[in-house]
Scaffold this motif. Structure first.
Motif, PDB file in Angstrom:
ATOM      1  N   ARG A  22       0.836  -1.207   0.000  1.00  0.00           N
ATOM      2  CA  ARG A  22       0.000   0.000   0.000  1.00  0.00           C
ATOM      3  C   ARG A  22       0.871   1.257   0.000  1.00  0.00           C
ATOM      4  O   ARG A  22       1.926   1.303   0.646  1.00  0.00           O
ATOM      5  CB  ARG A  22      -0.905   0.045   1.242  1.00  0.00           C
ATOM      6  CG  ARG A  22      -1.865  -1.106   1.434  1.00  0.00           C
ATOM      7  CD  ARG A  22      -2.826  -1.279   0.265  1.00  0.00           C
ATOM      8  NE  ARG A  22      -2.295  -2.200  -0.748  1.00  0.00           N
ATOM      9  CZ  ARG A  22      -2.813  -2.360  -1.960  1.00  0.00           C
ATOM     10  NH1 ARG A  22      -3.869  -1.626  -2.326  1.00  0.00           N
ATOM     11  NH2 ARG A  22      -2.296  -3.212  -2.799  1.00  0.00           N
ATOM     12  N   ASP A  23       0.445   2.265  -0.712  1.00  0.00           N
ATOM     13  CA  ASP A  23       1.149   3.550  -0.697  1.00  0.00           C
ATOM     14  C   ASP A  23       1.149   4.129   0.708  1.00  0.00           C
ATOM     15  O   ASP A  23       0.137   4.052   1.418  1.00  0.00           O
ATOM     16  CB  ASP A  23       0.470   4.530  -1.657  1.00  0.00           C
ATOM     17  CG  ASP A  23       0.647   4.106  -3.112  1.00  0.00           C
ATOM     18  OD1 ASP A  23       1.611   3.377  -3.378  1.00  0.00           O
ATOM     19  OD2 ASP A  23      -0.182   4.501  -3.956  1.00  0.00           O
ATOM     20  N   GLY A  24       2.264   4.699   1.073  1.00  0.00           N
ATOM     21  CA  GLY A  24       2.368   5.309   2.399  1.00  0.00           C
ATOM     22  C   GLY A  24       2.874   4.364   3.456  1.00  0.00           C
ATOM     23  O   GLY A  24       3.193   4.783   4.568  1.00  0.00           O
ATOM     24  N   THR A  25       2.948   3.062   3.136  1.00  0.00           N
ATOM     25  CA  THR A  25       3.503   2.095   4.095  1.00  0.00           C
ATOM     26  C   THR A  25       5.026   2.197   4.101  1.00  0.00           C
ATOM     27  O   THR A  25       5.644   2.312   3.045  1.00  0.00           O
ATOM     28  CB  THR A  25       3.096   0.661   3.710  1.00  0.00           C
ATOM     29  OG1 THR A  25       1.664   0.592   3.628  1.00  0.00           O
ATOM     30  CG2 THR A  25       3.588  -0.338   4.739  1.00  0.00           C
ATOM     31  N   ALA A  26       5.603   2.159   5.291  1.00  0.00           N
ATOM     32  CA  ALA A  26       7.065   2.214   5.394  1.00  0.00           C
ATOM     33  C   ALA A  26       7.684   1.011   4.678  1.00  0.00           C
ATOM     34  O   ALA A  26       7.215  -0.122   4.837  1.00  0.00           O
ATOM     35  CB  ALA A  26       7.481   2.222   6.854  1.00  0.00           C
ATOM     36  N   ASP A  27       8.712   1.280   3.883  1.00  0.00           N
ATOM     37  CA  ASP A  27       9.411   0.227   3.134  1.00  0.00           C
ATOM     38  C   ASP A  27       8.458  -0.576   2.259  1.00  0.00           C
ATOM     39  O   ASP A  27       8.584  -1.799   2.116  1.00  0.00           O
ATOM     40  CB  ASP A  27      10.153  -0.728   4.090  1.00  0.00           C
ATOM     41  CG  ASP A  27      11.183   0.003   4.930  1.00  0.00           C
ATOM     42  OD1 ASP A  27      11.824   0.924   4.402  1.00  0.00           O
ATOM     43  OD2 ASP A  27      11.347  -0.363   6.111  1.00  0.00           O
ATOM     44  N   SER A  28       7.486   0.108   1.665  1.00  0.00           N
ATOM     45  CA  SER A  28       6.536  -0.596   0.803  1.00  0.00           C
ATOM     46  C   SER A  28       7.233  -1.082  -0.469  1.00  0.00           C
ATOM     47  O   SER A  28       8.293  -0.576  -0.851  1.00  0.00           O
ATOM     48  CB  SER A  28       5.370   0.327   0.440  1.00  0.00           C
ATOM     49  OG  SER A  28       5.833   1.433  -0.322  1.00  0.00           O
TER      50      SER A  28
END
Length: 265
Positions: A211-217
């Motif tokens: 998901r966009d905005g997830t850390a280390d996506s």
């Protein structure tokens, strides 16, 4: 007496032993063989020694060679010192990089394993940890990976079931990703040994990481034959054979609320 040759130049002399007293002449005849033997011995010794008349010249040549070899030795020693220093530098950086990676993975593998194994029955999930076989010299030994699924006692990794090993391996993969993030994953049938419950957990975890905005996506292509896995995808991509052209055909279908007709390629 002696006879001399005229000419005012060189003179030759002959020693006349007849004028010696009789007693001395007797001794001289007795000693003569002894002196001859000594002369022969000295002559033979000189022949054995064979003095080298070019010894000084050869010594100077060898001295020059020694100086050249000494220069080469000093150069080699300098290069050795530089190489040893560079090796020590590289070894220190390697150890530092390994320790930073190992410590980071150790910190993250347990929380990730818990996310992949927790459920309503087991809200805490399992436990996972890494340890070094040789703490003082990490590269001299291996790394122990311990994974304990919920409600299971400790067992060696090779005694875990296929599904348990898969979940543990994925936890390790994602923990390493946390240290050195990769923008893209290709996961080929990682759900082959998983039951439906574990497939749903893994699929949900991967979806949350994309998901966009997830850390280390990251982005992921997952090859799967299980509908409860690919049903959580953003886009479903299929490959089929086109008999008319004897070639493969790719179909893609976005899995969202506003479903559209599949794209063909």
């Amino acid at each position: 007496g002696g006879a001399g040759s005229g000419g005012g130049g060189n003179k030759a002399h002959r020693v006349d032993f007849d004028r010696l007293p009789e007693e001395l002449r007797k001794h001289s005849k007795k000693a003569d063989p002894h002196f001859r033997e000594q002369i022969e011995e000295k002559t033979a010794e000189l022949e054995r020694l064979a003095p080298n008349l070019k010894a000084v010249e050869q010594y100077e040549a060898m001295k020059r060679k020694e100086e050249e070899a000494g220069g080469e030795l000093r150069g080699a020693q300098a290069r050795l010192t530089a190489a040893t220093s560079a090796f020590s530098d590289t070894e220190a950086r390697r150890l530092d990089t390994f320790n930073r990676a190992f410590d980071h993975v150790c910190l993250h593998i347990d929380p990730i394993f818990k996310k992949l194994t927790k459920s309503g029955t087991h809200p805490v999930g399992g436990q996972a940890s890494l340890s070094l076989e040789d703490v003082e010299r990490p590269f001299a030994g291996g790394v122990r990976f311990t994974a304990m699924p919920p409600s299971k006692r400790y067992r060696e990794m090779d005694q875990l079931s296929g599904g348990e090993k898969t979940v543990a391996a994925l936890a390790l993969l994602f923990a390493i990703h946390q240290f050195q993030p990769s923008p893209f994953f290709v996961l080929d049938e990682i759900d082959a040994a998983l039951d439906a419950v574990n497939v749903a957990r893994i699929a949900s975890y991967i979806r949350s990481c994309t998901r966009d905005g997830t850390a280390d996506s990251f982005q992921a292509i997952v090859i799967s034959l299980k509908d409860n896995f690919f049903s959580k995808a953003d886009v479903l991509v299929g490959v089929t054979r086109e008999p008319q052209y004897g070639a493969s055909k790719i179909l893609s279908w976005p899995l969202n609320d506003d479903e559209e007709a599949p794209d063909e390629a």
